[in-house]
Every structure is written in C-alpha cells, then in structure tokens.
Design an enzyme around this catalytic site. Structure first.
Site, PDB file in Angstrom:
ATOM      1  N   GLY A   1     -11.942 -54.563  45.311  1.00  0.00           N
ATOM      2  CA  GLY A   1     -10.979 -53.792  46.069  1.00  0.00           C
ATOM      3  C   GLY A   1     -10.942 -54.203  47.526  1.00  0.00           C
TER       4      GLY A   1
ATOM      5  N   ARG B   1      -5.924 -58.016  44.923  1.00  0.00           N
ATOM      6  CA  ARG B   1      -4.700 -58.180  44.137  1.00  0.00           C
ATOM      7  C   ARG B   1      -3.576 -58.883  44.891  1.00  0.00           C
ATOM      8  NH1 ARG B   1      -4.795 -55.284  39.445  1.00  0.00           N
ATOM      9  NH2 ARG B   1      -6.266 -53.547  39.263  1.00  0.00           N
TER      10      ARG B   1
ATOM     11  N   ASN C   1     -15.104 -40.893  60.899  1.00  0.00           N
ATOM     12  CA  ASN C   1     -15.155 -39.802  59.924  1.00  0.00           C
ATOM     13  C   ASN C   1     -15.926 -38.602  60.458  1.00  0.00           C
ATOM     14  OD1 ASN C   1     -17.857 -40.729  59.706  1.00  0.00           O
ATOM     15  ND2 ASN C   1     -17.957 -40.093  57.557  1.00  0.00           N
TER      16      ASN C   1
ATOM     17  N   TYR D   1     -17.118 -40.502  42.579  1.00  0.00           N
ATOM     18  CA  TYR D   1     -18.080 -39.471  42.177  1.00  0.00           C
ATOM     19  C   TYR D   1     -17.498 -38.501  41.152  1.00  0.00           C
ATOM     20  CZ  TYR D   1     -15.612 -36.386  45.455  1.00  0.00           C
ATOM     21  OH  TYR D   1     -14.660 -35.659  46.112  1.00  0.00           O
TER      22      TYR D   1
ATOM     23  N   SER E   1     -17.430 -31.356  50.967  1.00  0.00           N
ATOM     24  CA  SER E   1     -18.115 -31.234  52.247  1.00  0.00           C
ATOM     25  C   SER E   1     -18.557 -29.810  52.576  1.00  0.00           C
ATOM     26  CB  SER E   1     -17.236 -31.786  53.369  1.00  0.00           C
ATOM     27  OG  SER E   1     -17.156 -33.193  53.284  1.00  0.00           O
TER      28      SER E   1
ATOM     29  N   ALA F   1      -2.082 -61.254  48.560  1.00  0.00           N
ATOM     30  CA  ALA F   1      -2.384 -62.130  49.688  1.00  0.00           C
ATOM     31  C   ALA F   1      -2.589 -61.317  50.966  1.00  0.00           C
ATOM     32  CB  ALA F   1      -1.248 -63.138  49.882  1.00  0.00           C
TER      33      ALA F   1
ATOM     34  N   LYS G   1      -8.720 -40.778  59.488  1.00  0.00           N
ATOM     35  CA  LYS G   1      -9.866 -41.496  60.035  1.00  0.00           C
ATOM     36  C   LYS G   1      -9.520 -42.460  61.172  1.00  0.00           C
ATOM     37  CE  LYS G   1     -12.826 -41.229  55.957  1.00  0.00           C
ATOM     38  NZ  LYS G   1     -13.680 -42.000  55.027  1.00  0.00           N
TER      39      LYS G   1
ATOM     40  N   ASP H   1     -20.150 -43.194  57.311  1.00  0.00           N
ATOM     41  CA  ASP H   1     -19.990 -43.831  56.002  1.00  0.00           C
ATOM     42  C   ASP H   1     -20.831 -45.109  55.916  1.00  0.00           C
ATOM     43  OD1 ASP H   1     -18.138 -41.916  55.271  1.00  0.00           O
ATOM     44  OD2 ASP H   1     -16.409 -43.151  55.739  1.00  0.00           O
TER      45      ASP H   1
END
Length: 290
Positions: free
Chosen positions: A128, A153, A89, A217, A19, A155, A68, A105
């Site tokens: 994800g 991944r 953010n 990135y 940033s 419940a 955040k 974002d």
C-alpha cells in the site's frame, strides 16, 4: 478541588473510534477522576472553529482522518517526528495556551514491533501507499538497515513513496501490486491497505514467514494475518499500534509516565470483543487513533 481536564478524539467519521475506551481506561488506572475524554465528529471545514473554541480546561486532542494534515496550520509548533511525514495525530494544549503537534503513530509502530522482538531487519516490504504507508516508512527508517520494497497500484502512488523515501532516508524500491505475493518473503511485511485488500494474498504466505505488521484491527484477524500466524510467523496487529500510540498520547496529555499499557490494551480487547458480530465483515482500517 481538582480542576476538570478535557481531551477528545476528532475526525469524520468518528463513531467507530476506540480512543475514548483506551484513554478513559488510562485515566481510571492513574486515578485521574477529574479527566474526561470524548469523541467529536469534526471535518476539515469545522476544525478551525473547534480548535479556536477550546478553553483552558482542555489538555489535548487526538486526531484521525481527515484532520491529520489540516490541523498543522492551526498549531504553534510541531515535533520533528510529525514534520517528517507532515502528519499530526496528537495536539497538546499547554498552560500558557500554546498548541503543540506531534505524531505518536511512528514511535507507536516502532514500540509495537519491539514488543514482539523486532529490533532490526535487513529489508522490509510495505503493502500500500496511503497515509499510513508514509508513517510505516518513517518507522522503518529506525529499524530497517536495507531496502524497503513498496507494492503499489499506480504511478502516482509510486512517485509519492519514492518521495517519502528520499525525505526519510529510506531506500525505497517500487513494485507493482500484481506482484504483491512476492512481498511475503521479506523478513518484515507491513500491510497498510483497507480491509479485504490483502485477503487474496493469504495463499502466498511462505512456509516459514517472518513478521507481519497488519495495521487493521477490525475485523481481526485478517485472512492474511490468520494464515501468517498459522504458519508460525510473528503477527503484530492494528490494536497493538493503536494502544502503543495512545499510551504515548496519554503520557503527553497527562504528564504521567509510564502510561498503563496493559490496562489500555485489555480495555481495547474487551471493547472489540463486545462489538464483534455487530459489523459487516469489512471493517475500517486502523487509522490511529481510532
């Protein structure tokens, strides 16, 4: 005489943050010689004291993890965008002392996709279910006309994604991570997982892939992104997201529009190139701003 104006990115850890590079490039391009942008390692416990200590020279803050959501009780108001995912953010400090929170974002994701020609899709997949995945769903509420399949991944994560889908008006369908290879057939795939998580999926890239938005990135390209691009698919990376959300932050903090997108991207690319090889192969996920 120009009054010094300050801004900074806060988070913990924060040493990897790009940033300062991006915002300083914007200030230089805009001729804002009296503006400064720093980074501070601040955790949740230290955040209230830091915010209370800001004086009138401060114009704004960028926030990364773990701040955040922790920042929200310290603000006077937050935007509808930030409220939609309960994540801030960006904080703009007004002349009358008010603290206004926003989330760049989400529009940053939409802008990064539109820059690559992705305006609307009929369906999408999200790999994800962490904090970035909720922002991805918010962005998809703008550009996706149909269902979004989330590959998770556990419940508990599945329940979280269903909840975010209901809140954001997105038709979220859940699939087990073991079937994540099937996600790659969607017209738009957004990978929100940490470095290395999707490497095993590279062999499952279809012959004619659509668009992959990989929020990492560094290291770049990921194995999945490299295979995707090699197969002729469109690839949007974490730096694209980082730059687009930072442009929006710079515009809000300085009041100058449009923000210098090309200059900020070039600065980010140069900084990443300069530190290439300095890190082990597993770098941080892009958790903008970062």
């Amino acid at each position: 005489m120009s009054t010094t104006r300050r801004a900074a990115v806060l988070g913990s850890p924060i040493a990897h943050s790009l940033s300062p590079v991006l915002h300083r490039a914007a200030y230089a391009e805009l001729g804002l010689d009296h503006w400064s942008y720093e980074r501070f390692d601040v955790d949740e416990a230290a955040l209230p004291g830091f915010v209370e200590g800001l004086d009138s020279s401060w114009a704004g803050l960028s926030l990364t993890m773990p701040l955040k959501r922790a920042v929200i009780p310290l603000l006077d108001t937050i935007s509808d965008t930030a409220a939609s995912v309960e994540t801030v953010n960006t904080v703009v400090l007004t002349e009358d002392g008010r603290r206004i929170g926003d989330n760049t974002d989400i529009p940053g994701m939409v802008a990064a996709l539109r820059e690559r020609g992705v305006e609307k899709v009929e369906s999408a997949a999200v790999l994800g279910a962490g904090a970035t995945a909720s922002s991805a769903l918010a962005a998809l509420s703008v550009i996706c006309a149909g269902p979004v399949t989330a590959y998770v991944r556990s419940a508990a994560r599945a329940d979280e994604m269903r909840g975010w889908g209901e809140r954001l008006g997105v038709d979220v369908r859940i699939a087990d991570w073991a079937k994540a290879g099937e996600a790659l057939g969607a017209p738009l795939v957004i990978a929100t997982t940490p470095a290395g998580t999707t490497d095993a999926l590279a062999d499952a890239v279809p012959a004619a892939p659509g668009t992959l938005f990989d929020v990492l990135y560094e290291p770049w390209p990921t194995a999945l992104a490299a295979r995707w691009g090699g197969a002729g698919g469109t690839v949007v990376g974490g730096l694209d997201l980082l730059v687009h959300q930072a442009v929006l932050q710079a515009e809000q903090m300085t009041g100058r529009t449009p923000g210098p997108l090309a200059v900020m991207r070039a600065a980010g690319e140069q900084a990443l190139a300069a530190r290439a090889g300095e890190r082990p192969s597993a770098g941080p996920a892009a958790d903008p701003p970062s």
